[in-house]
Write an enzyme that holds these catalytic residues in place. Structure first.
Site, PDB file in Angstrom:
ATOM      1  N   LYS A  33      -4.706  -0.192 -49.778  1.00 53.06           N
ATOM      2  CA  LYS A  33      -4.156  -1.520 -50.063  1.00 53.06           C
ATOM      3  C   LYS A  33      -2.850  -1.732 -49.296  1.00 53.06           C
ATOM      4  O   LYS A  33      -2.660  -2.759 -48.626  1.00 53.06           O
ATOM      5  CB  LYS A  33      -3.915  -1.626 -51.586  1.00 53.06           C
TER       6      LYS A  33
ATOM      7  N   LYS B  38       9.782  -1.929 -47.601  1.00 55.64           N
ATOM      8  CA  LYS B  38       8.879  -1.085 -48.396  1.00 55.64           C
ATOM      9  C   LYS B  38       7.565  -0.848 -47.638  1.00 55.64           C
ATOM     10  O   LYS B  38       7.042   0.277 -47.618  1.00 55.64           O
ATOM     11  CB  LYS B  38       8.617  -1.763 -49.745  1.00 55.64           C
TER      12      LYS B  38
END
Lengths: 292, 292
Positions: free
Chosen positions: B245, B176
């Site tokens: 992030k 991911k």
């Protein structure tokens, strides 16, 4: 096109050869020229005639296709006493497929125009295997009647599609530079993703099987992830040296219009490292090796 | 699955809400929890029950899905006196869909295991509209019987496909992170290409019409080039703040395995500039604005 044209073809490199072959196999009469005569042999064997220099070729053709390595090569081909501009007939067309600066395209277009010749910017997207499969994409710009006249011949040359970017001679080459920059950025990122997966103990092949079928189901990602995963950088379809040349053109163009491109700068630097470390003849996707 | 499970769902953000809705509309009984209670209203109106805290939810469910914003949020949800680990029943499953560090996934998996609970890493690829259209892609890793048990429920949750990356709990989250890095690099390059075209007086929309149909005919390029060309950065589907992030997680992971990623570093810096200049709530594809 019912009219029968004499077609000239200059530049029998990795991409030029299959394009010339397509034109020949479509039934055209073709006269070819290449600096190194050896590369004309496969075409000659299929029936092409071979010119001894660009001047001889220019004098006999209604339309001349050229695909050479850089701005210097195209200028040397066009300019000077033995150049195309000196020897092309009036009303003849030069279809220029090389990846060059938009400003070079403009300069050459003007020089052709002064001799009542036409210049069409027709840079081409596609690796040599795409040329063989007639899956090339041409971006064209220039005079409307010339675009219309050349389009069907580009189909014969191996076009999957011809993308018309209008009258501005600079348009097609600018778009080609954007496209090559985007490919270079993509292969650099693919390489880093594979390095991260490998270093993390993850199966990168399985990861790219997923990514290539989902988010990144485009030929650029599918083909290059495969090459990088298998480290099949030789023989190169497109060398690091040519990649560096193109990235330099991208940044030259960016600089000429005061456009900052920090990501392009970094990709160019990475490609420079590849060339400086003796890997100039590897496929440019070897840029993905750098981070390991 | 003939067995009727009580499903819990924690985290009703942009992506969590449509996923929970899909589970509900597939006929499951669902108990939801969200820190801000307002976001539970649309689910409640469709028949979901609302838990007052994660502990209450955990005690009643056989399987709990969570999708929260970062590593700190998932740890705070799982750990401590009111956390999932303290309150989940034995044999229950935590399906963790958040984009977090592989090491956090491993740490949480171990903590669940100690209480005889199961943890499945199931990060999800897809924007909110893909969730609505059931076109999400889940990457999963963890224990084989848990992967097998959860897969059909992920289909109900809106999966186009579930990609099985095996036993290693770290695998799915590493993939991911690679995927999000690749998207970030792509949108940064798209932005620079549009800026260069605009600065060069070229029609960037026409250019992307070609590129999106040829070399870059993948959803990432098609969707984001459209957003960047139209400058539709608000409302954001995925904010610059979340993008930053994720890029920080990518570099944290790279650092933890001594993997240099110079391109990722630069994309991270560019995203940081976006956040630092007050554009943290815009779509992360606004990174393309930076270079103009």
């Amino acid at each position: 096109m019912s009219e029968k044209l004499n077609i000239g073809f200059i530049g029998l490199g990795n991409l030029g050869t299959p394009i010339a072959m397509n034109l020949l196999e479509s039934g055209n009469k073709i006269l070819v020229y290449n600096r190194s005569i050896q590369k004309t042999i496969p075409l000659k064997e299929k029936g092409a005639l071979v010119a001894k220099d660009p001047a001889e070729l220019a004098a006999q053709c209604d339309i001349v296709f050229s695909i050479v390595s850089d701005d210097a090569a195209i200028r040397s081909l066009c300019e000077g006493q033995g150049g195309l501009i000196q020897h092309l007939k009036k009303k003849s067309i030069h279809v220029s497929m090389s990846t060059i600066l938009p400003e070079t395209a403009e300069l050459l277009a003007k020089a052709h125009e002064e001799k009542e010749q036409y210049y069409l910017a027709a840079p081409v997207f596609g690796r040599p295997e795409a040329a063989v499969q007639k899956k090339l994409n041409f971006a064209i710009s220039g005079q409307p009647e010339i675009r219309k006249k050349v389009e069907p011949i580009l189909k014969q040359a191996g076009a999957f599609a011809v993308w018309d970017f209008g009258d501005s001679i600079r348009a097609a080459n600018t778009i080609k530079l954007c496209g090559n920059y985007l490919i270079a950025a993509a292969i650099n990122a693919i390489g880093e993703s594979i390095s991260l997966a490998n270093s993390s103990g993850i199966n990168a092949t399985q990861m790219w099987s997923m990514l290539g079928q989902t988010l990144f189901n485009a030929p650029v990602y599918q083909n290059y992830s495969k090459i990088i995963l298998e480290k099949k950088f030789e023989p190169a379809s497109f060398t690091a040296k040519l990649g560096l040349k193109d990235l330099n053109l991208v940044l030259h163009q960016a600089n000429s219009v005061n456009q900052p491109m920090p990501l392009a700068e970094l990709v160019r630097e990475n490609m420079q490292i590849l060339v400086d470390t003796g890997r100039q003849d590897m496929d440019w996707s070897a840029i993905g090796l750098l981070s390991k």
